[in-house]
Design an enzyme around this catalytic site. Structure first.
Site, PDB file in Angstrom:
ATOM      1  N   LYS A 291       0.819  -1.215   0.000  1.00 34.39           N
ATOM      2  CA  LYS A 291       0.000   0.000   0.000  1.00 34.39           C
ATOM      3  C   LYS A 291       0.860   1.276   0.000  1.00 34.39           C
ATOM      4  O   LYS A 291       2.077   1.224   0.029  1.00 34.39           O
ATOM      5  CB  LYS A 291      -0.955  -0.019   1.191  1.00 34.39           C
TER       6      LYS A 291
HETATM    7  C1  LIG Z   1      -9.867  -1.897  -1.557  1.00 34.64           C
HETATM    8  C2  LIG Z   1      -9.241  -2.752  -0.499  1.00 34.64           C
HETATM    9  N1  LIG Z   1      -9.874  -2.889   0.671  1.00 34.64           N
HETATM   10  C3  LIG Z   1      -9.360  -3.628   1.659  1.00 34.64           C
HETATM   11  C4  LIG Z   1      -8.173  -4.299   1.502  1.00 34.64           C
HETATM   12  C5  LIG Z   1      -7.655  -5.161   2.611  1.00 34.64           C
HETATM   13  O1  LIG Z   1      -6.526  -4.619   3.219  1.00 34.64           O
HETATM   14  P1  LIG Z   1      -5.675  -5.435   4.279  1.00 34.64           P
HETATM   15  O2  LIG Z   1      -4.767  -6.345   3.518  1.00 34.64           O
HETATM   16  O3  LIG Z   1      -4.913  -4.373   5.047  1.00 34.64           O
HETATM   17  O4  LIG Z   1      -6.610  -6.175   5.155  1.00 34.64           O
HETATM   18  C6  LIG Z   1      -7.473  -4.190   0.301  1.00 34.64           C
HETATM   19  C7  LIG Z   1      -6.190  -4.878   0.142  1.00 34.64           C
HETATM   20  O5  LIG Z   1      -5.584  -4.963  -0.882  1.00 34.64           O
HETATM   21  C8  LIG Z   1      -8.030  -3.392  -0.734  1.00 34.64           C
HETATM   22  O6  LIG Z   1      -7.420  -3.271  -1.917  1.00 34.64           O
END
Ligand SMILES: Cc1ncc(COP(=O)(O)O)c(C=O)c1O
Length: 382
Positions: free
Chosen positions: A189
């Site tokens: 990210k």
């Molecule tokens: C749009 C979106 N929401 C939520 C997530 C989930 O994030 P995490 O891996 O921190 O749980 C992602 C992960 O790529 C994402 O792209």
């Protein structure tokens, strides 16, 4: 296939930028004797709260945890429906299902690939409790329209701002408009703690989420430390454990300070691509709407059949011939095995998903790396 890049190392789709500051902060935490959620998590929460201008924030173990907590905190229950795009990561619909509710997939806008307020409105039923928007690639969705829609229909607005940590639309920062918003600090990210997330928004809801995210215990172990027995607590609701440890928050605090510079670096790369790749037949570059300050988590292109090669062929050639990684965002959730029974008709989502490709776009790229991607695409199109 032979590699014209010669001995150039593989250029990954993404790579984090971690410096000595993060290492020093982690070392400080390791030496402090306080490893779990404590002063550094609290400082990270404070920094995010102030930057967004929201009432409160809660640092958690992932954005997925934040999504789950957000739904629980607003009281989503079995039988409820939550409107969400299918053109997103599975974490959002998964969290909806885990909270007992039903995801209802609504169509995206063909230009920004964000949830379309008009189609979202059409998807509202008597069971709808919340709308969960997503800011695709870092371009905020129509926050004002969604706020109006949620208010006029008595719905909760949740922003999945995993892609939009430093992005604005018409002066409103992504993550500051929803009743609750969630951010991701996953390894790929815009800023990263390896794994991590943040839940931000209305004070009463974040407070509820904080309780639910630390077992339902009425005080944090850091609050009890040194003032009363660590065993002096009450469990007021059956909760989960989603807290962010201070080792993680140490990285997050330093990454958060770098967020404006990281976004500026991403924007420069995006500008180079947009300048140098314009005009390649069948290659559609991202459109940035007026009033947007883009977060550029992704540089998403669409490869149309008129390009004479499919998205998958281009991705394979970039990887095998030019040593360049790419990614796809996303496989539509309604096409994933767990969701194939969900009834929906999403032609725009299908169209975009079949063509979308994410080019490398991150601060650790050198000017030479960016040029390499541009040259490779020109070579493929020649
Ligand atoms: C749009 C979106 N929401 C939520 C997530 C989930 O994030 P995490 O891996 O921190 O749980 C992602 C992960 O790529 C994402 O792209």
């Amino acid at each position: 296939m032979t590699a014209p890049t010669g001995s150039l190392p593989f250029l990954p789709w993404n790579r984090p930028s971690i410096g000595g500051e993060e290492a020093a902060e982690v070392l400080d935490t390791l030496r402090s004797g306080w490893l779990t959620a404590g002063p550094k998590a609290a400082a990270f929460e404070q920094a995010v709260t102030e930057a967004l201008g929201v009432e409160d924030a809660f640092a958690v173990s992932s954005c997925t945890a934040a999504l789950h907590l957000a739904l629980l905190a607003v009281g989503i229950q079995p039988g409820d429906e939550v409107i969400t795009p299918s053109f997103t990561f599975c974490a959002a619909p998964n969290a909806i299902v885990q909270s007992g509710a039903t995801p209802v997939f609504a169509e995206i806008d063909p230009v920004t690939f964000n949830l379309d307020p008009t189609t979202a409105e059409r998807a509202i039923t008597s069971r709808t409790r919340a709308i969960m928007v997503m800011h695709y690639g870092g371009q905020p969705c129509d926050l004002a329209a969604f706020r109006r829609l949620a208010d006029s229909r008595g719905l909760v607005l949740i922003e999945d701002a995993a892609h939009a940590l430093h992005a604005w639309r018409d002066g409103a920062r992504a993550g500051s408009v929803g009743d609750l918003s969630v951010f991701s600090f996953y390894a790929n990210k815009v800023i990263t703690t390896g794994e991590g997330g943040m839940l931000a928004g209305r004070g009463d809801l974040v407070q509820r989420a904080r309780l639910l995210g630390r077992h339902g215990i009425d005080s944090s172990v850091w609050q009890r430390h040194g003032t009363r027995s660590t065993a002096d607590y009450e469990v007021t609701v059956p909760g989960l454990k989603y807290t962010m440890p201070d080792i993680t928050a140490a990285v997050g605090l330093r990454q958060w300070q770098k967020l404006p510079d990281f976004t500026a670096a991403r924007a420069r790369i995006a500008a180079s691509y947009s300048r140098s790749l314009a005009g390649l037949p069948g290659l559609r570059l991202p459109t940035v709407l007026d009033g947007i300050r883009h977060g550029w988590f992704l540089y998403p292109v669409l490869i149309d059949p008129t390009a004479g090669r499919s998205r998958d062929v281009v991705a394979e050639a970039l990887r095998e011939v030019h040593g360049i990684g790419t990614s796809v965002h996303f496989k539509p959730v309604h096409r994933l095995a767990a969701y194939r029974q969900v009834e929906c008709h999403l032609p725009v989502t299908e169209h975009v998903a079949a063509r979308q490709l994410s080019l490398p776009c991150y601060p650790a790229m050198t000017a030479g790396d960016v040029q390499r991607v541009i040259d490779a695409l020109h070579a493929l199109w020649s």
